[in-house]
Design a protein around this motif. Structure first.
Motif, PDB file in Angstrom:
ATOM      1  N   ARG A  19       1.055   3.686   1.999  1.00 64.60           N
ATOM      2  CA  ARG A  19       1.652   4.135   3.259  1.00 64.60           C
ATOM      3  C   ARG A  19       2.180   2.967   4.081  1.00 64.60           C
ATOM      4  NH1 ARG A  19      -1.779   7.937   1.876  1.00 64.60           N
ATOM      5  NH2 ARG A  19      -1.159  10.115   2.200  1.00 64.60           N
ATOM      6  N   GLU A  20       2.489   1.891   3.404  1.00 63.94           N
ATOM      7  CA  GLU A  20       3.017   0.707   4.079  1.00 63.94           C
ATOM      8  C   GLU A  20       4.473   0.485   3.713  1.00 63.94           C
ATOM      9  OE1 GLU A  20      -0.194  -2.940   4.371  1.00 63.94           O
ATOM     10  OE2 GLU A  20       0.719  -2.485   2.452  1.00 63.94           O
ATOM     11  N   SER A  21       5.259   0.028   4.693  1.00 62.80           N
ATOM     12  CA  SER A  21       6.574  -0.511   4.349  1.00 62.80           C
ATOM     13  C   SER A  21       6.364  -1.936   3.838  1.00 62.80           C
ATOM     14  CB  SER A  21       7.485  -0.523   5.566  1.00 62.80           C
ATOM     15  OG  SER A  21       7.021  -1.460   6.509  1.00 62.80           O
TER      16      SER A  21
ATOM     17  N   GLY B 252       0.809  -1.210   0.000  1.00 61.76           N
ATOM     18  CA  GLY B 252       0.000   0.000   0.000  1.00 61.76           C
ATOM     19  C   GLY B 252       0.843   1.261   0.000  1.00 61.76           C
TER      20      GLY B 252
ATOM     21  N   ASP C 141       5.389  -3.976   6.767  1.00 60.55           N
ATOM     22  CA  ASP C 141       3.970  -3.784   7.100  1.00 60.55           C
ATOM     23  C   ASP C 141       3.092  -4.647   6.202  1.00 60.55           C
ATOM     24  OD1 ASP C 141       4.562  -1.863   9.004  1.00 60.55           O
ATOM     25  OD2 ASP C 141       4.316  -0.181   7.607  1.00 60.55           O
TER      26      ASP C 141
END
Lengths: 228, 228
Positions: B54-56, B52, B59
């Motif tokens: 805003r995901e690492s 996503g 994550d």
DNA sequence: GCAAAAGTGTTACCGGTACACCCATGT
DNA sequence: ACATGGGTGTACCGGTAACACTTTTGC
């Protein structure tokens, strides 16, 4: 139709950063550059680049290496991907770190200087942008791991080298002084290096035999050079 | 302005794939799923997912794991990024493999079954899509490396376990039979496991003492469990 | 008593470490 | 002759591998 299968899922900027090691003056060194774009323009950083549409990460790293030190076909290995969404302040970039090993005497130093690159001893790194310090730390771990399971040196030393030079390289990589007598015996027991008739008299009166890696050298499994 | 700094550079679909290991019935097993979208719908694959905005990567892998086996906070480690432009036939996706270790007795097996997941012994893997076989091979190497430098078992065995069970786990991970006597002495010499007063009588008349990892167990550097 | 797994003991060997020592040679 | 780095030898120690042996208990 085929080209829209994954629409809806985000696309992300993908880059590579190269930790370029060399061995010079008895020290393991890393090549750093003043960053040439904002944000943080001018701060020290690894050399990197964005990944092209038709490039693998490895292709991109090879391209960056060629543009940076003017060498093709150099040893290179993936370290890890760094992907914190906020690892760059303004825009999101996922970057994969690679490390490379190059011989100090054969890279294109004019090219390096043209980009204002400088070699820093691994023990005296300046502050770096983003997570580049972490990248170097992990790259060093990988290098140590490699060096403990197989003989490094072919990529970092001149073609002909003395066992003392190899010893010193290992000392530099591990930041530890390996006993010269034991080190030399260990190397001998591996039966991989070839002794040449030539001697190096640069650093001793007696002169030390020069060794080379065989042309067909392939790291063997299971050899364990140093403790780790 | 800030958001347009890197325009001109390509953006790419980024995904993760999870190599989920468990230990069951004396075997190291991997969780596989029939792929539920084209291309190659129905073929065996690792469970994965897109990353996503805003995901690492970590994550995203954690999210996939939770959606897959219903567990949070499980051990997980990055393996490598796979990025050949043509690794998927139709559209380009860069995928980073992770491996995870879960206990056979505590994962949500209904959830697994709902997605038609199946556990395959590491020795009997079916053909897999794309480069997923390579991912598993590299994940196994990482696991072996971990297991040779520190005690695994906390993540794969029940909370209380016998030394024979631990022995068998190592046998399964390395596909090698370690001598029970020597193995048990090696573990004892590490001074990390705690013996409980309880015995397991399931597999022997005599009964074997059960051991646990201490609550504050942290893998120590430098312990070397098995050769490698 | 016997089978089967748990657990202990014994021994030989190999590799690492520390360190003393000899070697060759330019000054 | 002597300082300097190159190179060899030796003695010790700890870990490992192979395997014999004892213990416990259900059947």
């Amino acid at each position: 139709m085929a080209k829209t299968r994954y629409t809806g899922y985000p696309k992300i900027h993908v880059a590579v950063d190269c930790v370029i090691f060399t061995y010079d003056d008895g020290q393991l060194k890393v090549l750093l550059y003043p960053r040439n774009i904002e944000p943080r323009k001018g701060d020290w950083s690894l050399m990197g680049g964005f990944v092209g549409d038709r490039e693998s990460l490895e292709d991109a790293a090879r391209r960056v290496l060629e543009q940076t030190v003017g060498l093709r076909d150099i040893f290179m290995e993936q370290v890890s991907a760094f992907s914190q969404p906020d690892r760059e302040p303004d825009e999101r970039v996922i970057s994969t770190a690679f490390y490379a090993l190059i011989r100090n005497d054969i890279h294109n130093s004019e090219l390096v200087e043209a980009h204002r690159g400088e070699w820093f001893p691994i023990t005296e790194l300046p502050p770096l942008i983003f997570d580049h310090s972490k990248m170097i730390a992990m790259a060093l771990q990988r290098l140590q791991n490699k060096a403990s399971h197989e003989l490094i040196g072919r990529e970092l030393l001149p073609r002909k080298f003395t066992l003392t030079q190899l010893n010193n390289l290992y000392n530099a990589v591990f930041q530890h002084t390996f006993d010269p007598g034991n080190f030399r015996k260990k190397i001998a027991s591996l039966n991989v290096l070839l002794q040449t008739p030539d001697k190096d008299t640069g650093s001793s009166k007696k002169g030390a035999y020069l060794y080379v890696f065989p042309h067909d050298y392939e790291p063997k499994d299971f050899c364990r050079i140093v403790k780790v």
